[in-house]
Design a protein around this motif. Structure first.
Motif, PDB file in Angstrom:
ATOM      1  N   THR A   1     -10.012  45.712  -3.364  1.00  0.00           N
ATOM      2  CA  THR A   1      -9.100  45.083  -2.405  1.00  0.00           C
ATOM      3  C   THR A   1      -8.923  45.959  -1.168  1.00  0.00           C
ATOM      4  N   VAL A   2      -8.737  47.256  -1.385  1.00  0.00           N
ATOM      5  CA  VAL A   2      -8.565  48.187  -0.261  1.00  0.00           C
ATOM      6  C   VAL A   2      -9.835  48.246   0.579  1.00  0.00           C
ATOM      7  N   GLU A   3     -10.998  48.272  -0.077  1.00  0.00           N
ATOM      8  CA  GLU A   3     -12.273  48.303   0.646  1.00  0.00           C
ATOM      9  C   GLU A   3     -12.468  47.035   1.480  1.00  0.00           C
ATOM     10  N   ALA A   4     -11.992  45.900   0.935  1.00  0.00           N
ATOM     11  CA  ALA A   4     -12.099  44.640   1.679  1.00  0.00           C
ATOM     12  C   ALA A   4     -11.256  44.702   2.955  1.00  0.00           C
ATOM     13  N   TYR A   5     -10.065  45.277   2.830  1.00  0.00           N
ATOM     14  CA  TYR A   5      -9.216  45.454   4.016  1.00  0.00           C
ATOM     15  C   TYR A   5      -9.875  46.405   5.018  1.00  0.00           C
ATOM     16  N   ASP A   6     -10.477  47.476   4.517  1.00  0.00           N
ATOM     17  CA  ASP A   6     -11.152  48.445   5.399  1.00  0.00           C
ATOM     18  C   ASP A   6     -12.265  47.762   6.198  1.00  0.00           C
ATOM     19  N   LYS A   7     -12.998  46.888   5.509  1.00  0.00           N
ATOM     20  CA  LYS A   7     -14.101  46.196   6.162  1.00  0.00           C
ATOM     21  C   LYS A   7     -13.596  45.254   7.252  1.00  0.00           C
ATOM     22  N   LYS A   8     -12.502  44.521   6.931  1.00  0.00           N
ATOM     23  CA  LYS A   8     -11.926  43.590   7.914  1.00  0.00           C
ATOM     24  C   LYS A   8     -11.410  44.340   9.140  1.00  0.00           C
ATOM     25  N   ILE A   9     -10.745  45.496   8.888  1.00  0.00           N
ATOM     26  CA  ILE A   9     -10.215  46.295  10.002  1.00  0.00           C
ATOM     27  C   ILE A   9     -11.348  46.798  10.887  1.00  0.00           C
ATOM     28  N   GLU A  10     -12.441  47.203  10.262  1.00  0.00           N
ATOM     29  CA  GLU A  10     -13.577  47.740  11.012  1.00  0.00           C
ATOM     30  C   GLU A  10     -14.263  46.664  11.858  1.00  0.00           C
TER      31      GLU A  10
ATOM     32  N   SER B   1     -12.804  43.814  12.927  1.00  0.00           N
ATOM     33  CA  SER B   1     -11.911  43.160  13.888  1.00  0.00           C
ATOM     34  C   SER B   1     -11.839  43.938  15.205  1.00  0.00           C
ATOM     35  N   GLU B   2     -11.816  43.176  16.321  1.00  0.00           N
ATOM     36  CA  GLU B   2     -11.690  43.790  17.648  1.00  0.00           C
ATOM     37  C   GLU B   2     -10.326  43.516  18.257  1.00  0.00           C
ATOM     38  N   ASP B   3      -9.533  42.695  17.554  1.00  0.00           N
ATOM     39  CA  ASP B   3      -8.186  42.354  18.022  1.00  0.00           C
ATOM     40  C   ASP B   3      -7.221  43.454  17.588  1.00  0.00           C
ATOM     41  N   VAL B   4      -6.530  44.086  18.529  1.00  0.00           N
ATOM     42  CA  VAL B   4      -5.619  45.195  18.233  1.00  0.00           C
ATOM     43  C   VAL B   4      -4.472  44.750  17.338  1.00  0.00           C
ATOM     44  N   SER B   5      -3.872  43.614  17.646  1.00  0.00           N
ATOM     45  CA  SER B   5      -2.729  43.127  16.852  1.00  0.00           C
ATOM     46  C   SER B   5      -3.161  42.743  15.438  1.00  0.00           C
ATOM     47  N   GLU B   6      -4.369  42.189  15.344  1.00  0.00           N
ATOM     48  CA  GLU B   6      -4.886  41.821  14.010  1.00  0.00           C
ATOM     49  C   GLU B   6      -5.159  43.068  13.177  1.00  0.00           C
ATOM     50  N   ARG B   7      -5.751  44.071  13.778  1.00  0.00           N
ATOM     51  CA  ARG B   7      -6.021  45.332  13.072  1.00  0.00           C
ATOM     52  C   ARG B   7      -4.724  45.980  12.595  1.00  0.00           C
ATOM     53  N   LYS B   8      -3.703  45.905  13.442  1.00  0.00           N
ATOM     54  CA  LYS B   8      -2.401  46.461  13.075  1.00  0.00           C
ATOM     55  C   LYS B   8      -1.816  45.721  11.883  1.00  0.00           C
TER      56      LYS B   8
END
Length: 248
Positions: free
Chosen positions: A207-216, A218-225
């Protein structure tokens, strides 16, 4: 009227044995050491030099002192001068603390102690004081890992084991309720086994790795936050389940 008391009157030496009670520990030590075969003491025999104290006597004196929680060579020497049971076991001899210490650090004494233990245990079994097949557990603290200041206490284990089971079950239910991880196969609903805890830990890692992948990606600052904020919960669960698995 007082009982007769005269320090100037000459008296014959007293047989110290009559001053000991019938169940005195000195008799047990005497019988125990006397059961050791003579050949066990032959290694202490020297043909040259001054005659040495008999190793049987030295063993009795040291073991008797240990039963009284006296371990210092100087204190054992002192007991030989004022303890009736020690005087009787030594038969009037008074080895110095140096002699006592030299004797008990001798490598051959280790074998003697082993024989004493065997003889003592056989005697207890013979007199039906212990069961020959019994295993006895005391409350001794056991050194854990490589840290001499880390100890495992039996009572603490029993107390916190139930607490560990309760907390791990509760947190697992929270993970399922919040849909953080999918349900895993369990052997019992009462307690998570070590293997099951590790499976939960693996799911949290995914689950954590999936979040890491999505954060990496994503180019949207608010979405990454937002994703970082959501990732905190599974990371916290992962840390706690890792601790639970280790403790389990």
């Amino acid at each position: 009227m007082f009982k007769d008391y005269n320090m100037n009157q000459v008296i014959l030496p007293l047989d110290l044995e009559i001053k000991l009670q019938k169940n005195d520990i000195a008799y047990t030590i005497h019988d125990l050491v006397e059961q050791i075969p003579d050949k066990a003491f032959s290694v202490f025999l020297h043909e040259t030099g001054c005659p040495a104290y008999h190793p049987r006597m030295m063993m009795k004196v040291i073991l008797c002192a240990y039963t009284q929680s006296v371990f210092s060579g100087r204190k054992i020497e002192a007991l030989l001068k004022d303890s009736i049971r020690m005087m009787w076991l030594a038969q009037g001899y008074e080895p110095s603390y140096r002699t006592i210490n030299r004797f008990r650090v001798n490598q051959e004494v280790q074998d003697l102690l082993r024989q004493c233990f065997v003889q003592f245990r056989c005697q207890l079994v013979k007199e039906e004081l212990i069961d020959e097949e019994a295993i006895f557990i005391d409350g001794t603290k056991i050194e854990a890992n490589a840290n001499k200041f880390t100890f495992v206490w039996r009572k603490a284990i029993e107390k916190y084991s139930a607490n560990l089971v309760e907390k791990s079950n509760q947190m697992y239910d929270e993970l399922l309720a919040n849909e953080i991880i999918p349900e895993i196969e369990r052997e019992s609903m009462e307690e998570l086994t070590t293997q099951e805890l590790e499976k939960v830990l693996e799911k949290l890692e995914e689950t954590v790795e999936a979040y890491d992948k999505k954060i990496e990606e994503s180019e949207d600052v608010s979405e990454r936050k937002q994703l970082r904020s959501e990732r905190k919960t599974p990371k916290q669960y992962r840390k706690r389940f890792k601790d639970y698995a280790t403790r389990k």
